[in-house]
Enzyme design. Structure first.
Site, PDB file in Angstrom:
ATOM      1  N   LYS A 120      67.466  32.749 123.908  1.00  0.00           N
ATOM      2  CA  LYS A 120      67.413  33.458 122.662  1.00  0.00           C
ATOM      3  C   LYS A 120      68.799  33.614 121.968  1.00  0.00           C
ATOM      4  O   LYS A 120      68.819  33.984 120.491  1.00  0.00           O
ATOM      5  CB  LYS A 120      67.067  35.216 123.141  1.00  0.00           C
ATOM      6  CG  LYS A 120      65.488  35.350 123.302  1.00  0.00           C
ATOM      7  CD  LYS A 120      64.831  36.418 124.245  1.00  0.00           C
ATOM      8  CE  LYS A 120      63.387  37.004 124.062  1.00  0.00           C
ATOM      9  NZ  LYS A 120      62.585  37.895 124.098  1.00  0.00           N
TER      10      LYS A 120
ATOM     11  N   ASP B 256      61.566  41.777 118.811  1.00  0.00           N
ATOM     12  CA  ASP B 256      61.027  42.476 119.755  1.00  0.00           C
ATOM     13  C   ASP B 256      60.267  44.582 119.935  1.00  0.00           C
ATOM     14  O   ASP B 256      60.065  44.889 119.404  1.00  0.00           O
ATOM     15  CB  ASP B 256      61.558  42.240 120.690  1.00  0.00           C
ATOM     16  CG  ASP B 256      60.788  41.027 121.922  1.00  0.00           C
ATOM     17  OD1 ASP B 256      60.063  40.858 121.657  1.00  0.00           O
ATOM     18  OD2 ASP B 256      62.048  40.530 122.327  1.00  0.00           O
TER      19      ASP B 256
HETATM   20  N1  LIG Z   1      56.146  43.931 126.188  1.00  0.00           N
HETATM   21  C1  LIG Z   1      56.590  42.806 125.734  1.00  0.00           C
HETATM   22  O1  LIG Z   1      55.849  42.642 124.365  1.00  0.00           O
HETATM   23  C2  LIG Z   1      58.111  42.773 126.133  1.00  0.00           C
HETATM   24  C3  LIG Z   1      58.880  41.843 125.830  1.00  0.00           C
HETATM   25  C4  LIG Z   1      59.893  41.851 126.912  1.00  0.00           C
HETATM   26  C5  LIG Z   1      60.136  42.065 128.041  1.00  0.00           C
HETATM   27  N2  LIG Z   1      59.168  42.778 127.972  1.00  0.00           N
HETATM   28  C6  LIG Z   1      58.974  43.727 130.177  1.00  0.00           C
HETATM   29  O2  LIG Z   1      60.886  43.894 130.146  1.00  0.00           O
HETATM   30  C7  LIG Z   1      60.531  43.907 131.378  1.00  0.00           C
HETATM   31  C8  LIG Z   1      62.731  43.289 130.769  1.00  0.00           C
HETATM   32  O3  LIG Z   1      62.630  42.116 130.100  1.00  0.00           O
HETATM   33  P1  LIG Z   1      64.366  41.815 129.648  1.00  0.00           P
HETATM   34  O4  LIG Z   1      63.580  40.694 129.621  1.00  0.00           O
HETATM   35  O5  LIG Z   1      64.440  43.195 129.235  1.00  0.00           O
HETATM   36  O6  LIG Z   1      64.747  41.306 131.634  1.00  0.00           O
HETATM   37  P2  LIG Z   1      66.152  41.311 132.170  1.00  0.00           P
HETATM   38  O7  LIG Z   1      67.044  40.901 130.762  1.00  0.00           O
HETATM   39  O8  LIG Z   1      66.279  40.950 133.094  1.00  0.00           O
HETATM   40  O9  LIG Z   1      66.331  43.083 133.041  1.00  0.00           O
HETATM   41  C9  LIG Z   1      66.206  43.543 133.369  1.00  0.00           C
HETATM   42  C10 LIG Z   1      65.726  45.013 133.470  1.00  0.00           C
HETATM   43  O10 LIG Z   1      65.494  45.540 134.144  1.00  0.00           O
HETATM   44  C11 LIG Z   1      66.744  45.881 135.631  1.00  0.00           C
HETATM   45  N3  LIG Z   1      65.699  46.287 136.855  1.00  0.00           N
HETATM   46  C12 LIG Z   1      65.125  44.473 137.532  1.00  0.00           C
HETATM   47  N4  LIG Z   1      64.427  45.056 138.959  1.00  0.00           N
HETATM   48  C13 LIG Z   1      64.886  46.562 139.393  1.00  0.00           C
HETATM   49  C14 LIG Z   1      64.852  47.191 140.350  1.00  0.00           C
HETATM   50  N5  LIG Z   1      64.269  47.006 141.452  1.00  0.00           N
HETATM   51  N6  LIG Z   1      65.223  48.845 139.598  1.00  0.00           N
HETATM   52  C15 LIG Z   1      66.517  49.269 139.096  1.00  0.00           C
HETATM   53  N7  LIG Z   1      65.789  48.021 137.929  1.00  0.00           N
HETATM   54  C16 LIG Z   1      65.694  47.186 138.029  1.00  0.00           C
HETATM   55  C17 LIG Z   1      67.461  45.307 135.536  1.00  0.00           C
HETATM   56  O11 LIG Z   1      68.365  46.473 135.731  1.00  0.00           O
HETATM   57  P3  LIG Z   1      69.891  45.119 136.489  1.00  0.00           P
HETATM   58  O12 LIG Z   1      70.573  45.284 135.636  1.00  0.00           O
HETATM   59  O13 LIG Z   1      70.661  46.322 137.532  1.00  0.00           O
HETATM   60  O14 LIG Z   1      69.665  44.326 136.825  1.00  0.00           O
HETATM   61  C18 LIG Z   1      67.964  45.338 134.356  1.00  0.00           C
HETATM   62  O15 LIG Z   1      68.049  46.563 133.771  1.00  0.00           O
HETATM   63  C19 LIG Z   1      59.983  42.585 131.959  1.00  0.00           C
HETATM   64  O16 LIG Z   1      58.663  42.983 132.657  1.00  0.00           O
HETATM   65  C20 LIG Z   1      59.757  41.921 130.934  1.00  0.00           C
HETATM   66  O17 LIG Z   1      57.839  41.344 131.430  1.00  0.00           O
HETATM   67  C21 LIG Z   1      58.286  43.280 127.954  1.00  0.00           C
END
Ligand SMILES: NC(=O)c1ccc[n+]([C@@H]2O[C@H](COP(=O)([O-])OP(=O)(O)OC[C@H]3O[C@@H](n4cnc5c(N)ncnc54)[C@H](OP(=O)(O)O)[C@@H]3O)[C@@H](O)[C@H]2O)c1
Length: 301
Positions: free
Chosen positions: A74, A111
């Site tokens: 991205k 998004d």
């Molecule tokens: N519906 C949709 O269209 C859509 C679109 C995009 C993403 N998503 C979903 O959104 C989620 C995040 O995506 P992303 O791209 O933002 O991922 P990312 O950049 O990897 O960020 C992950 C986030 O989750 C937190 N996290 C992970 N494990 C955790 C735990 N055990 N306890 C507390 N916090 C935790 C991380 O906190 P830290 O900073 O502390 O590691 C971080 O803030 C995923 O499940 C993805 O599938 C959905």
């Protein structure tokens, strides 16, 4: 649904990722193409990080109309675009590339648009909600960045709470600076943070709660995660962007408390609409048939 057809003049697009096998976008776009009877195709494109630029140039040379871009590309997509939408510029990331006839590349980030469009499709008056109180975003990753930008655009005060506090602080500062740079004449955005172990206590002040972490995701770090929502005002809208399962334990708990809820699948579907329109020339709807088709595809995985 119309019969699938493809000719030598087919309109082409795809999704570039690494890995890309999990992406639902090919299923969704090809469903819409067939439904609209459009001569076109949308394909998964597995591209390693060091091959991103050459792959984009190759797609342009092969007559593709553009592509979605997912992890880990991205930021590279942002860099390769000749022109970028203001919201993508603030978010610092691009997920939709449109290849123009003059050879230039337009980038946008859909998004946040998809998230807000899904709230609206769920009957939530987003502008009215913004005047009722702040949005609390759990998480400070890529999804939080895009959603926060769109919520700021809608007039929300945005608060981040993240397990790693420095990441939430960094994101709030970065978005604040980017917003002021892009809208020097406008009002400054309202961004702040709350410690991860304190947000449940502060829920009474919030109008919108968004889980942008992977907590609650099937196969993720904590699939049973359901926070304590007892301090929430009864007007709180609880939303989750995790879409497997379609109702996460968090959303179930919120629904059982009588709160308005909104799930993650709709965001995934709505974020695809601007790209489909740009590449294939048709407006699409996220209607019951689309949701049912994608749910069925998800359940086969
Ligand atoms: N519906 C949709 O269209 C859509 C679109 C995009 C993403 N998503 C979903 O959104 C989620 C995040 O995506 P992303 O791209 O933002 O991922 P990312 O950049 O990897 O960020 C992950 C986030 O989750 C937190 N996290 C992970 N494990 C955790 C735990 N055990 N306890 C507390 N916090 C935790 C991380 O906190 P830290 O900073 O502390 O590691 C971080 O803030 C995923 O499940 C993805 O599938 C959905």
């Amino acid at each position: 649904m119309s019969e699938f057809r493809i000719t030598g003049k087919a309109k082409l697009a795809g999704v570039i990722g690494y890995p890309v096998t999990h992406s639902l976008s090919p299923v969704l776009h090809n469903y819409w193409l067939a439904r609209h009877g459009i001569d076109g195709a949308y394909v998964p494109l597995s591209v390693a990080p060091d091959a991103f630029v050459i792959a984009v140039k190759g797609l342009q040379a092969a007559g593709f109309r553009g592509a979605n871009v997912t992890i880990p590309h991205k930021e590279a997509a942002f860099a390769i675009a000749d022109e970028v939408d203001p919201m993508a510029r603030i978010a610092g990331s691009v997920n939709t590339l449109v290849f123009r006839e003059d050879g230039s590349i337009h980038g946008s980030s859909t998004d946040g648009f998809g998230y807000v469009a899904n709230l609206e499709a769920d009957g939530i008056d987003v502008s009215a909600l913004a005047s009722r109180g702040p949005a609390l975003l759990l998480g400070a990753g890529g999804a939080a960045r895009s959603i926060a930008t769109s919520l700021l655009e809608k007039g929300f005060q945005v608060i981040f709470s993240n397990r790693t506090a420095e990441r939430a602080d960094g994101l709030a500062k970065e978005l604040d600076a980017a917003w002021r740079r892009n809208f020097p004449e406008g009002d400054a955005p309202w961004l702040s943070t709350i410690a991860w172990d304190e947000w449940e206590e502060q829920l009474g002040d919030m109008a919108l709660l968004v889980n942008t972490t992977s907590l609650g995701m099937q196969g993720g770090p904590a699939p049973d995660w359901a926070p304590n929502l007892s301090k929430a005002s009864r007007h709180l809208v609880a939303s989750d962007i995790v879409y497997v399962p379609q109702e996460t334990p968090f959303l179930k708990a919120a629904r059982e408390l009588g709160l308005t809820t909104s799930g993650g699948l709709g965001m995934l579907l709505h974020q695809a609409r601007p790209g489909f329109k740009a590449w294939f020339g048709a407006d699409t709807e996220v209607d019951e048939a689309t949701v049912a088709y994608i749910r069925a595809a998800l359940s086969r995985r």
